[in-house]
Design a protein around this motif. Sequence first.
Motif, mmCIF file in Angstrom:
data_model
loop_
_atom_site.group_PDB
_atom_site.id
_atom_site.type_symbol
_atom_site.label_atom_id
_atom_site.label_comp_id
_atom_site.label_asym_id
_atom_site.label_seq_id
_atom_site.Cartn_x
_atom_site.Cartn_y
_atom_site.Cartn_z
ATOM 1 N N VAL A 28 -7.244 18.802 -0.693
ATOM 2 C CA VAL A 28 -6.236 17.728 -0.750
ATOM 3 C C VAL A 28 -6.939 16.441 -1.142
ATOM 4 O O VAL A 28 -7.899 16.028 -0.494
ATOM 5 N N LEU A 29 -6.466 15.838 -2.203
ATOM 6 C CA LEU A 29 -7.023 14.557 -2.644
ATOM 7 C C LEU A 29 -6.005 13.472 -2.291
ATOM 8 O O LEU A 29 -4.841 13.544 -2.689
ATOM 9 N N TYR A 30 -6.488 12.528 -1.502
ATOM 10 C CA TYR A 30 -5.627 11.454 -0.978
ATOM 11 C C TYR A 30 -5.934 10.193 -1.766
ATOM 12 O O TYR A 30 -7.082 9.743 -1.787
ATOM 13 N N PHE A 31 -4.933 9.674 -2.442
ATOM 14 C CA PHE A 31 -5.086 8.421 -3.180
ATOM 15 C C PHE A 31 -4.494 7.304 -2.331
ATOM 16 O O PHE A 31 -3.286 7.287 -2.092
ATOM 17 N N GLY A 32 -5.351 6.392 -1.856
ATOM 18 C CA GLY A 32 -4.869 5.196 -1.172
ATOM 19 C C GLY A 32 -4.701 4.131 -2.246
ATOM 20 O O GLY A 32 -5.680 3.691 -2.842
ATOM 21 N N LEU A 33 -3.452 3.755 -2.529
ATOM 22 C CA LEU A 33 -3.186 2.857 -3.659
ATOM 23 C C LEU A 33 -2.709 1.502 -3.183
ATOM 24 O O LEU A 33 -2.051 1.406 -2.132
ATOM 25 N N ASN A 74 -9.520 9.815 -0.133
ATOM 26 C CA ASN A 74 -9.918 10.659 0.980
ATOM 27 C C ASN A 74 -9.862 12.106 0.505
ATOM 28 O O ASN A 74 -9.132 12.430 -0.426
ATOM 29 N N THR A 75 -10.595 12.948 1.197
ATOM 30 C CA THR A 75 -10.744 14.324 0.763
ATOM 31 C C THR A 75 -9.937 15.275 1.650
ATOM 32 O O THR A 75 -10.378 16.367 1.956
ATOM 33 N N GLU A 135 0.837 -1.199 0.000
ATOM 34 C CA GLU A 135 0.000 0.000 0.000
ATOM 35 C C GLU A 135 0.870 1.246 0.000
ATOM 36 O O GLU A 135 1.904 1.290 0.660
ATOM 37 N N VAL A 136 0.436 2.249 -0.747
ATOM 38 C CA VAL A 136 1.119 3.540 -0.778
ATOM 39 C C VAL A 136 0.065 4.626 -0.688
ATOM 40 O O VAL A 136 -0.994 4.517 -1.303
ATOM 41 N N SER A 137 0.346 5.658 0.090
ATOM 42 C CA SER A 137 -0.542 6.826 0.134
ATOM 43 C C SER A 137 0.099 7.948 -0.671
ATOM 44 O O SER A 137 1.270 8.260 -0.453
ATOM 45 N N VAL A 138 -0.670 8.509 -1.585
ATOM 46 C CA VAL A 138 -0.174 9.649 -2.352
ATOM 47 C C VAL A 138 -1.168 10.789 -2.165
ATOM 48 O O VAL A 138 -2.352 10.645 -2.465
ATOM 49 N N LEU A 139 -0.682 11.905 -1.624
ATOM 50 C CA LEU A 139 -1.542 13.067 -1.408
ATOM 51 C C LEU A 139 -1.273 14.067 -2.522
ATOM 52 O O LEU A 139 -0.133 14.219 -2.955
ATOM 53 N N ALA A 140 -2.349 14.729 -2.955
ATOM 54 C CA ALA A 140 -2.186 15.741 -3.998
ATOM 55 C C ALA A 140 -2.935 16.997 -3.599
ATOM 56 O O ALA A 140 -4.017 16.921 -3.023
ATOM 57 N N PHE A 141 -2.355 18.143 -3.902
ATOM 58 C CA PHE A 141 -3.113 19.386 -3.830
ATOM 59 C C PHE A 141 -3.926 19.468 -5.117
ATOM 60 O O PHE A 141 -3.472 18.997 -6.172
#
Length: 427
Positions: free
Chosen positions: A267-272, A285-286, A192-198
């Motif tokens: 912030v858009l959080y992609f749980g991959l 996640n938002t 699992e990797v978490s990638v956060l994006a603005f």
Amino acid sequence: MKVLLVGGGGREHAIATSIAKSDKVDKLYCAPGNAGIAKVAECVPIGTMDFDALTKFALDNQIDLTVCSMDDPLCAGIVDAFEAKGLRIFGTPANAAIIEGSKAFSKDLMRKYDIPTAKYETFDDPLKALEYLETAKMPIVVKASGLALGKGVLICETLEDARDAVRELMMDKKFGDAGDSVVIEEFMTGREVSVLAFADGRHYKLMSSSQDHKRAGDGDTGLNTGGMGTFSPSPFYTDEVDAYCREHIYQKTMDAMAAEGRPFRGVLYFGLMLTDDGPKVLEYNTRFGDPETQVVLPRMKTDLVEVMEACIDGKLDEIDLQFEDNAAVCVVIASGGYPGSYEKGKEISGLEKFDGADGYYCFHAGTSFSPDGKVVTSGGRVLGVTAVGPTLKKARENAYTAAEWVTFDGAYMRHDIGKAIDAANVE
Ligand code: AMP
Ligand code: GLY
């Protein structure tokens, strides 16, 4: 400028620390804050769901920018409430926060726009869900569609477990309305990797990757928690994975939300999950992750307030988002018994050791002041000790050294945060 931050957890302490560093900020308030946040902000006793009191405070105190990165207030429309009063706020409007608030919505979005994710079905009727399970392949994952403090996901090894999960969520209403509808999906395996994006509605900018440790005990045993520790960057998030996700996941998600009339900003959080068939989305996640934020923001070079303003103004493409070429590890120190029941009010010692310790942070998650002014525990996750270092291994060593500086009665932590680093063959 004057900034108001909404919240009072470890994530908010990390956000407050970055906001306070900004040259643009003269005064920072935090509602309600905690004993650690009180060192960098003036804490005001207003609850995070009390939009009337929060907007009144912002108007009365001429707040230039409010920041909220919590799922409940965002899904309930805090951004909309502030904007209706002409106030500037960084966060996601409710119509886009649904990407976290409803797993049924986000799964349907991914299906419609061909974004890689686990195969699934959604059910509003428990009998139909139970019938579907009869011929489904085990293990299987049963998820409450609504918000359930990260606890509404049940991984079921057997048909009997899966039936129990459906009954718990849909019939016994263990998580209330969150279980009115459930998503039943294919079990996937991988890292699992978490990638956060603005995000500013159209554009996105990625933050450095990270990885959480959700289980309470060493070796990923025990109950699921809000997160017991993190490291950043993830050595498994390679250039190849990044290129794949940019092509198949990130921009596609932004475009899908815009096409649905729900442009995503905040912030858009992609749980991959990195599966053998390529990266797939586990969840969106938002908001900033907790405790991902505690390892990501200390590594961010760009002024956080500048980035947040660009998100509000739709000008994120003009920002050159930069991270340090280093690593960070966060070890959460929790109250004995967490995530079950635990005692509060234990005095915390050793906090002063972090004063002036460059590259070390003690983010408070569940702390408050006792009547005689001592810092005491007030939550399950109490502290997030973060350290940076030139490499992941060095950051991990530093974080575990600093985790020994503080203690309280019943304190416990995992001893294997960052164990994946050893498997990655990196420094
Ligand atoms: P979520 O809140 O949907 O990310 O789920 C919480 C955790 O449950 C994830 O971080 C994974 O560890 C696990 N999980 C969720 N969905 C799946 C899946 N389809 N297959 C395997 N594990 C999953
Ligand atoms: N650490 C996982 C989350 O914030 O949802």
